[in-house]
Design an enzyme around this catalytic site. Structure first.
Site, PDB file in Angstrom:
ATOM      1  N   LYS A   1       0.824  -1.215   0.000  1.00  0.00           N
ATOM      2  CA  LYS A   1       0.000   0.000   0.000  1.00  0.00           C
ATOM      3  C   LYS A   1       0.853   1.258   0.000  1.00  0.00           C
ATOM      4  O   LYS A   1       0.501   2.253  -0.637  1.00  0.00           O
ATOM      5  CB  LYS A   1      -0.960   0.007   1.201  1.00  0.00           C
TER       6      LYS A   1
ATOM      7  N   LYS B   1     -11.173  -4.633  -3.231  1.00  0.00           N
ATOM      8  CA  LYS B   1     -12.317  -3.729  -3.326  1.00  0.00           C
ATOM      9  C   LYS B   1     -11.890  -2.318  -3.693  1.00  0.00           C
ATOM     10  O   LYS B   1     -12.689  -1.500  -4.102  1.00  0.00           O
ATOM     11  CB  LYS B   1     -13.177  -3.743  -2.053  1.00  0.00           C
TER      12      LYS B   1
ATOM     13  N   LYS C   1      -4.258 -10.073  -6.322  1.00  0.00           N
ATOM     14  CA  LYS C   1      -5.424 -10.379  -5.487  1.00  0.00           C
ATOM     15  C   LYS C   1      -6.606  -9.479  -5.855  1.00  0.00           C
ATOM     16  O   LYS C   1      -6.416  -8.291  -6.102  1.00  0.00           O
ATOM     17  CB  LYS C   1      -5.016 -10.139  -4.016  1.00  0.00           C
TER      18      LYS C   1
HETATM   19  P1  TYM Z   1     -10.074  -6.425   4.222  1.00  0.00           P
HETATM   20  O1  TYM Z   1     -11.129  -5.431   4.488  1.00  0.00           O
HETATM   21  O2  TYM Z   1      -9.004  -6.097   3.228  1.00  0.00           O
HETATM   22  O3  TYM Z   1     -10.703  -7.785   3.778  1.00  0.00           O
HETATM   23  C1  TYM Z   1     -11.707  -8.388   4.560  1.00  0.00           C
HETATM   24  C2  TYM Z   1     -11.608  -9.892   4.512  1.00  0.00           C
HETATM   25  O4  TYM Z   1     -11.710 -10.351   3.180  1.00  0.00           O
HETATM   26  C3  TYM Z   1     -10.577 -11.150   2.858  1.00  0.00           C
HETATM   27  N1  TYM Z   1     -10.227 -10.901   1.445  1.00  0.00           N
HETATM   28  C4  TYM Z   1     -10.063 -11.862   0.546  1.00  0.00           C
HETATM   29  N2  TYM Z   1     -10.154 -13.197   0.640  1.00  0.00           N
HETATM   30  C5  TYM Z   1      -9.936 -13.915  -0.478  1.00  0.00           C
HETATM   31  N3  TYM Z   1      -9.634 -13.346  -1.685  1.00  0.00           N
HETATM   32  C6  TYM Z   1      -9.535 -12.016  -1.805  1.00  0.00           C
HETATM   33  N4  TYM Z   1      -9.257 -11.471  -2.979  1.00  0.00           N
HETATM   34  C7  TYM Z   1      -9.755 -11.208  -0.657  1.00  0.00           C
HETATM   35  N5  TYM Z   1      -9.737  -9.869  -0.436  1.00  0.00           N
HETATM   36  C8  TYM Z   1     -10.018  -9.706   0.871  1.00  0.00           C
HETATM   37  C9  TYM Z   1      -9.472 -10.680   3.774  1.00  0.00           C
HETATM   38  O5  TYM Z   1      -8.480 -11.658   3.946  1.00  0.00           O
HETATM   39  C10 TYM Z   1     -10.247 -10.412   5.034  1.00  0.00           C
HETATM   40  O6  TYM Z   1     -10.468 -11.603   5.753  1.00  0.00           O
HETATM   41  N6  TYM Z   1      -6.996  -6.216   8.131  1.00  0.00           N
HETATM   42  C11 TYM Z   1      -8.248  -6.725   7.658  1.00  0.00           C
HETATM   43  C12 TYM Z   1      -9.429  -6.284   8.475  1.00  0.00           C
HETATM   44  C13 TYM Z   1      -9.311  -6.493   9.946  1.00  0.00           C
HETATM   45  C14 TYM Z   1      -9.413  -7.728  10.638  1.00  0.00           C
HETATM   46  C15 TYM Z   1      -9.285  -7.402  12.039  1.00  0.00           C
HETATM   47  C16 TYM Z   1      -9.562  -9.045  10.233  1.00  0.00           C
HETATM   48  C17 TYM Z   1      -9.136  -5.523  10.886  1.00  0.00           C
HETATM   49  N7  TYM Z   1      -9.154  -6.070  12.118  1.00  0.00           N
HETATM   50  C18 TYM Z   1      -9.333  -8.403  13.009  1.00  0.00           C
HETATM   51  C19 TYM Z   1      -9.597 -10.036  11.225  1.00  0.00           C
HETATM   52  C20 TYM Z   1      -9.480  -9.705  12.590  1.00  0.00           C
HETATM   53  C21 TYM Z   1      -8.442  -6.267   6.228  1.00  0.00           C
HETATM   54  O7  TYM Z   1      -7.843  -5.354   5.747  1.00  0.00           O
HETATM   55  O8  TYM Z   1      -9.411  -6.901   5.596  1.00  0.00           O
END
Ligand code: TYM
Length: 339
Positions: free
Chosen positions: A118, A204, A201
């Site tokens: 990022k 969003k 990957k």
């Molecule tokens: P975020 O918002 O980027 O994504 C949310 C969840 O979706 C999964 N994900 C994917 N899985 C498979 N293929 C993809 N292309 C894909 N894109 C996203 C992510 O692995 C995630 O599970 N840091 C985290 C958010 C967070 C969090 C937490 C997660 C903050 N605090 C505590 C677990 C526990 C994040 O940026 O997710």
């Protein structure tokens, strides 16, 4: 993981309301959340404090926070069973995050792939310090609830390791305080790739038109994106780790994540077919996943007050647990309790 003394193991996870949710978010995270909700004591938050590590428009952030919470329910979470809340509604997240930030070695933070990716897209002057400290906030989310398991896509595994390391460091310095969490990745769909570029990957926040299927895409739009997905010049339909076959592998993975069929069975089903057939089959199963989800979503968004009442209850339940853990951590660290 079995229940200990009749208590279900605890699960916590979250999604950033930083854009429209994709089928990557659904297959990597939400689908597992729904599947485990009856077996575990589940806490799912909309992580708005994480979203502001990159610039957000205020009105948009508010709207996306509501939309994400509604999407959790539309995807199948039952608010009577799972605790659904907004991260910023529970101030303990920010408070513990600061304490953990002060203990997080810069070297560990600089090694985080997500930070490297990022920050590479921005100039030094525009990168907020929050982007670097992001994993400490994520650690706080998890440790406040003594979560045993964290269901996520595999891009979050490094953050989970960081969380365990930081928890261990705290426990070592101040005495046993935090539970060490384990990561939970889905068998299929832990990393859904971009339809336009299957070596990156699906994200969003990627703007390219045919990159991602969003959960709120109209069914014809979702189909069109899948039919246009990048494949290759081979003919054989099989799972493969080869880079040049990443597009077909991605379509098969999406298909497998939705149908739960074995790789052998899927390869046998598509043995004599062409890429067009594969794309149509993926489009069909994605459409049949999105259709009921969208119907429930739009219904929820018109039910005045319902979402607010779910989030209020979630805040109360999550807040009570988080407050107690925060208090313990503050005491251990040496903060004078207010009289
Ligand atoms: P975020 O918002 O980027 O994504 C949310 C969840 O979706 C999964 N994900 C994917 N899985 C498979 N293929 C993809 N292309 C894909 N894109 C996203 C992510 O692995 C995630 O599970 N840091 C985290 C958010 C967070 C969090 C937490 C997660 C903050 N605090 C505590 C677990 C526990 C994040 O940026 O997710």
């Amino acid at each position: 993981m079995a229940a200990v003394n009749g208590k279900k193991p605890r699960v916590l996870s979250g999604i950033q309301p930083s854009g429209n949710l994709t089928i990557g978010n659904y297959l990597g995270a939400l689908k597992q959340w729904v599947e485990v909700q009856h077996d575990y004591d589940c806490f799912y938050c909309v992580v708005d404090l994480h979203a502001i590590t990159t610039a957000q428009d205020p009105a948009d952030l508010r709207q996306k926070t509501r939309e994400s919470a509604a999407m959790y329910i539309a995807a199948g979470l039952d608010p009577e069973i799972s605790t659904i809340f907004v991260q910023s509604h529970v101030p303990a997240h920010s408070e513990l995050a600061w304490m953990l930030t002060c203990m997080a070695p810069l070297g560990w933070l600089h090694r985080m792939t997500q930070f490297k990716d990022k920050s590479a897209k921005q100039t030094q002057e525009s990168i907020g310090a929050g982007l670097l400290n992001y994993p400490s906030l994520m650690a706080a989310d998890i440790l406040l609830y003594h979560a045993d398991l964290v269901p996520v896509g595999d891009d979050q595994n490094q953050h989970l390791e960081f969380t365990r390391d930081l928890a261990q460091r705290f426990n070592h310095l101040y005495g046993e305080t935090f539970t060490l969490p384990s990561v939970m990745n889905p068998q299929a769909g832990a990393r859904v790739m971009g339809l336009d570029n299957p070596t990156a990957k699906m994200s969003k926040s990627e703007a390219a038109e045919n990159h991602a299927v969003f959960l709120l895409d109209s069914l014809p739009a979702a189909r069109k994106k899948i039919m246009r997905a990048v494949t290759d010049s081979h003919r054989e339909i099989r799972f493969s780790k080869e880079r040049e076959r990443a597009g077909v592998n991605n379509l098969l993975t999406i298909y497998q994540a939705i149908t739960n069929e074995s790789s052998d069975a899927i390869e046998a089903d598509f043995a004599d077919m062409g890429y067009g057939n594969l794309k149509r089959a993926v489009a069909d199963c994605v459409a049949s996943t999105l259709e009921p989800l969208q119907a429930r979503y739009y219904e929820l968004m018109t039910e005045a007050g319902y979402l607010d009442s779910v989030l209020k209850l979630g805040r109360e339940k999550a807040g009570a647990i988080a407050e107690a853990t925060l208090k313990l951590a503050q005491e251990r660290m040496g903060f004078l309790a207010p009289s």
